[in-house]
Design an enzyme around this catalytic site. Structure first.
Site, PDB file in Angstrom:
ATOM      1  N   GLU A  65       7.684   4.135  -3.457  1.00 12.75           N
ATOM      2  CA  GLU A  65       7.443   4.561  -2.073  1.00 12.75           C
ATOM      3  C   GLU A  65       8.721   4.256  -1.311  1.00 12.75           C
ATOM      4  O   GLU A  65       9.094   3.092  -1.153  1.00 12.75           O
ATOM      5  CB  GLU A  65       6.255   3.802  -1.470  1.00 12.75           C
ATOM      6  CG  GLU A  65       5.856   4.370  -0.125  1.00 12.75           C
ATOM      7  CD  GLU A  65       5.056   3.406   0.738  1.00 12.75           C
ATOM      8  OE1 GLU A  65       4.337   3.876   1.623  1.00 12.75           O
ATOM      9  OE2 GLU A  65       5.162   2.177   0.546  1.00 12.75           O
ATOM     10  N   ASP A 117      -0.555  -0.498  -8.321  1.00  9.23           N
ATOM     11  CA  ASP A 117       0.258  -0.614  -7.119  1.00  9.23           C
ATOM     12  C   ASP A 117       1.042  -1.924  -7.219  1.00  9.23           C
ATOM     13  O   ASP A 117       0.457  -2.980  -7.458  1.00  9.23           O
ATOM     14  CB  ASP A 117      -0.658  -0.641  -5.891  1.00  9.23           C
ATOM     15  CG  ASP A 117      -0.114   0.168  -4.740  1.00  9.23           C
ATOM     16  OD1 ASP A 117       1.049  -0.064  -4.387  1.00  9.23           O
ATOM     17  OD2 ASP A 117      -0.845   1.016  -4.216  1.00  9.23           O
ATOM     18  N   HIS A 134      -3.553   7.042   1.282  1.00  6.65           N
ATOM     19  CA  HIS A 134      -4.358   6.115   2.079  1.00  6.65           C
ATOM     20  C   HIS A 134      -3.715   5.760   3.417  1.00  6.65           C
ATOM     21  O   HIS A 134      -4.321   5.041   4.209  1.00  6.65           O
ATOM     22  CB  HIS A 134      -4.602   4.844   1.260  1.00  6.65           C
ATOM     23  CG  HIS A 134      -3.317   4.107   1.002  1.00  6.65           C
ATOM     24  ND1 HIS A 134      -2.314   4.610   0.198  1.00  6.65           N
ATOM     25  CD2 HIS A 134      -2.856   2.927   1.473  1.00  6.65           C
ATOM     26  CE1 HIS A 134      -1.299   3.761   0.189  1.00  6.65           C
ATOM     27  NE2 HIS A 134      -1.604   2.740   0.952  1.00  6.65           N
ATOM     28  N   ASP A 135      -2.492   6.223   3.657  1.00  6.32           N
ATOM     29  CA  ASP A 135      -1.812   5.937   4.926  1.00  6.32           C
ATOM     30  C   ASP A 135      -1.739   7.155   5.839  1.00  6.32           C
ATOM     31  O   ASP A 135      -1.148   7.088   6.915  1.00  6.32           O
ATOM     32  CB  ASP A 135      -0.363   5.482   4.659  1.00  6.32           C
ATOM     33  CG  ASP A 135      -0.286   4.151   3.934  1.00  6.32           C
ATOM     34  OD1 ASP A 135      -1.193   3.318   4.117  1.00  6.32           O
ATOM     35  OD2 ASP A 135       0.683   3.951   3.183  1.00  6.32           O
ATOM     36  N   ASP A 171       5.285  -0.176  -3.837  1.00  7.75           N
ATOM     37  CA  ASP A 171       5.095  -0.205  -2.393  1.00  7.75           C
ATOM     38  C   ASP A 171       6.411  -0.494  -1.656  1.00  7.75           C
ATOM     39  O   ASP A 171       7.114  -1.448  -2.012  1.00  7.75           O
ATOM     40  CB  ASP A 171       4.079  -1.308  -2.090  1.00  7.75           C
ATOM     41  CG  ASP A 171       3.544  -1.267  -0.694  1.00  7.75           C
ATOM     42  OD1 ASP A 171       2.879  -0.284  -0.345  1.00  7.75           O
ATOM     43  OD2 ASP A 171       3.793  -2.242   0.056  1.00  7.75           O
TER      44      ASP A 171
HETATM   45  C1  GLC Z   1       2.883   0.721   2.216  1.00  5.14           C
HETATM   46  C2  GLC Z   1       1.407   0.932   1.936  1.00  5.14           C
HETATM   47  C3  GLC Z   1       0.634   0.592   3.170  1.00  5.14           C
HETATM   48  C4  GLC Z   1       0.868  -0.858   3.503  1.00  5.14           C
HETATM   49  C5  GLC Z   1       2.357  -1.163   3.637  1.00  5.14           C
HETATM   50  C6  GLC Z   1       2.620  -2.637   3.604  1.00  5.14           C
HETATM   51  O1  GLC Z   1       3.365   1.592   3.146  1.00  5.14           O
HETATM   52  O2  GLC Z   1       1.194   2.222   1.480  1.00  5.14           O
HETATM   53  O3  GLC Z   1      -0.740   0.847   3.017  1.00  5.14           O
HETATM   54  O4  GLC Z   1       0.217  -1.187   4.690  1.00  5.14           O
HETATM   55  O5  GLC Z   1       3.104  -0.608   2.577  1.00  5.14           O
HETATM   56  O6  GLC Z   1       2.348  -3.130   2.312  1.00  5.14           O
END
Ligand code: GLC
Length: 574
Positions: free
Chosen positions: A270, A103, A343-344, A217
């Site tokens: 992402e 990540d 995980h979100d 991320d």
């Molecule tokens: C992304 C991650 C999430 C995190 C956010 C800030 O969306 O998947 O878990 O809280 O970024 O880093």
């Protein structure tokens, strides 16, 4: 047999498995999962047949956002283990033919990162590595105060992703700094060339250690829009894909990945807010930016007024047409990822399926329909077992900062009726995905011999890996078979896509076609039987056993039944 004519990178035929390290397997009894725990479970991943592991952050971190707040990009957090533990994991994965994707959290760091600490000094050469602004002149401090969250002279009124202002005052710098997430996650200033060079060097150091790529991320936020600094309200939705975004990605490609001409890496960005057109721009191989994206359109179809925690039951035709639009518009011009959980997100069997009466059927039906689209499928830990949402009873049980802040803003500060806010919070909290992995029916589901950091779901005695691996008719075995089929049938990877439109709302029927091979994926996404003329052919995947009622005429799908049917003549080797 359908033949693969195009030479494609390995990640197009891969299935990725995501691990949230805190919740996967604890090895030292501290109640938190760790690297040696993951290494112990590599044979489990190999048995499932996945090709790539995406590891959520394991870097040194104060854990304000469970590792998405990094204080040292080159160190493993002691909670998770050591550099040696990491090297052992890489080598165990590679010896099982599984690649590792890290990540990469480079939109922001932790406020404990030495870069940020230096940056607080206005005379430091690193001051400019973060985004600092003076207070708004003439604004009265505290006029806009909301129980201490706002001072009133913030540069503007933009609200962060996790509630509260995007600006926090720093007494040392005597300025505000920008953070799109928590105040402990200050945003990096990508305009600074030295900073970018430092990030690229750090990425190369991980690749030198055998890492096979990165999940990036919130990468769509790295280039800040010019109006971000204007006085006024604003939303993070308009902060995505800033003016230099594509330039940064191309530079990263050149500086990092092109340095290894003999290796084929894997990158997935992402990218909240991406449209299919933007996804193609990011993933068209000739543009040399990313390999694939995580988009979010299909993840918000059940939300009301754009509020993640205010949800209604999904209207299935919306999901069908959304995934179809993404598949046809991105197709082979770029590349998409396929996911229902991470995980979100809450657990899909609870959110979209039926975890009371049809857990097995609905979990497998959703999995098989998703994997029949075009893109690289991602399986999130526990999804392959049909793990569901936790039965929360009180807000105190949550660990997640997003959930707690939302509750504070809506209920504690905002005075909303808790009974109205609660159902959405319980259904949508990220902690639903983060309860410990259920390995067996021993105490704490075999996750830890200590006290787990989040509660174990009470259904672990019957719902666990031990009761599913190798057991015909389990969700795990269904996933194993489905993942293996992707390797044998290039039509799943490359086939043209058609959604059968205008069907009954609960029938989902898609068709993939490559040469003279057609794959039909069709499912009844409800508890009521569906009548449909099912095409003849070889059933290569099905989630319910044949029954007497079983379609002599092929015209009936049982509750939550899914089938993958090949309609080409079978040749040797099939
Ligand atoms: C992304 C991650 C999430 C995190 C956010 C800030 O969306 O998947 O878990 O809280 O970024 O880093």
């Amino acid at each position: 047999m359908d033949t693969l004519t195009v030479q494609e990178p390995w990640w197009k035929t891969s299935t990725v498995y995501q691990i949230y390290p805190r919740s996967f397997q604890d090895s030292n009894g501290d109640g938190v999962g760790d690297l040696p725990g993951i290494t112990r479970r590599v044979p489990y991943l190999a048995a499932l047949g996945v090709d790539v592991l995406w590891l959520s952050p394991v870097y040194q971190s104060p854990m304000k956002d469970n590792g998405y707040d990094i204080a040292n990009y080159d160190a493993i957090d002691p909670l998770f283990g050591t550099r040696d533990d990491f090297a052992e994991l890489v080598s165990s994965l590679h010896s099982h033919g599984i690649r590792l994707v890290m990540d990469l959290v480079v939109n922001h760091t932790s406020d404990q990162h030495p870069w940020f600490q230096e940056s607080r000094n206005p005379d430091s050469p690193r001051h400019d590595w973060y985004i600092w602004r003076d207070p708004r002149r003439g604004a009265a401090v505290d006029t806009y105060a909301q129980a201490g969250q706002w001072r009133g002279d913030e540069p503007n009124r933009w609200v962060s992703a996790f509630s509260g202002p995007i600006w926090t005052w720093d007494d040392i710098a005597q300025q505000y700094y920008l953070h799109f997430f928590t105040p402990e996650q200050p945003d990096l200033n990508w305009e600074n060339t030295d900073l970018r060079a430092e990030i690229y060097a750090m990425m190369r150091r991980w690749l030198d250690q055998g890492v096979d790529g990165f999940r990036m991320d919130v990468i769509s936020l790295i280039s800040k829009p010019t109006d971000l600094y204007d006085d006024g309200d604003g939303s993070l939705d308009s902060a995505i894909f800033g003016p230099r975004f594509h330039e940064y990605l191309q530079e990263m490609h050149r500086e990092v990945f092109d340095a290894y001409p003999d290796r084929i890496f894997f990158t997935v960005g992402e990218t909240p807010g991406a449209t299919p057109e933007q996804a193609v721009m990011m993933t068209d191989p000739s543009r040399r930016e990313l390999d694939m994206v995580f988009q979010f359109e299909h993840m918000v179809l059940d939300s009301i007024d754009g509020d993640k925690f205010h949800v209604q039951k999904l209207f299935l035709p919306d999901m069908k047409s959304n995934l179809a639009r993404w598949t046809t518009s991105v197709g082979n011009r770029g590349w998409n990822s396929l996911y229902l959980s991470n995980h979100d997100q809450p657990r899909p069997v609870s959110r979209y399926g039926d975890d009371v009466n049809y857990r097995y059927e609905s979990a497998t039906a959703w999995g098989a329909m998703l994997h029949a689209h075009q893109g690289t499928p991602f399986v999130y830990q526990g999804e392959e077992l049909g793990m569901g949402n936790y039965p929360w009873t009180d807000i105190c049980e949550f660990d997640d900062v997003e959930t707690r802040n939302y509750w504070r803003d809506r209920v504690e500060l905002g005075g909303e009726d808790p009974a109205r806010v609660w159902p959405g919070v319980a259904m949508m909290s990220r902690d639903n995905a983060r309860t410990p992995m259920q390995w067996d029916n021993s105490s704490n589901a075999g996750f830890s011999r200590g006290v787990p950091w989040l509660p174990v779901h009470p259904n672990y005695r019957t719902l666990n890996a031990q009761s599913q691996v190798g057991v015909e008719g389990s969700i795990f075995e269904f996933y194993r078979k489905m993942i293996a089929l992707r390797k044998r049938h290039p039509v799943l990877v490359h086939g043209d896509f058609t959604l059968h439109e205008g069907e009954q709302p609960t029938l989902w029927w898609i068709e993939r076609k490559l040469g003279d091979t057609t794959l039909h994926a069709l499912a009844n996404m409800s508890a009521d039987p569906v009548t449909v003329a099912i095409p003849n052919g070889q059933i290569i995947l099905r989630n319910i056993p044949s029954s007497p009622r079983d379609n002599a005429e092929n015209e009936y799908l049982a509750p939550w039944e899914v089938r993958w049917i090949l309609t080409t003549p079978i040749t040797a080797g099939e």
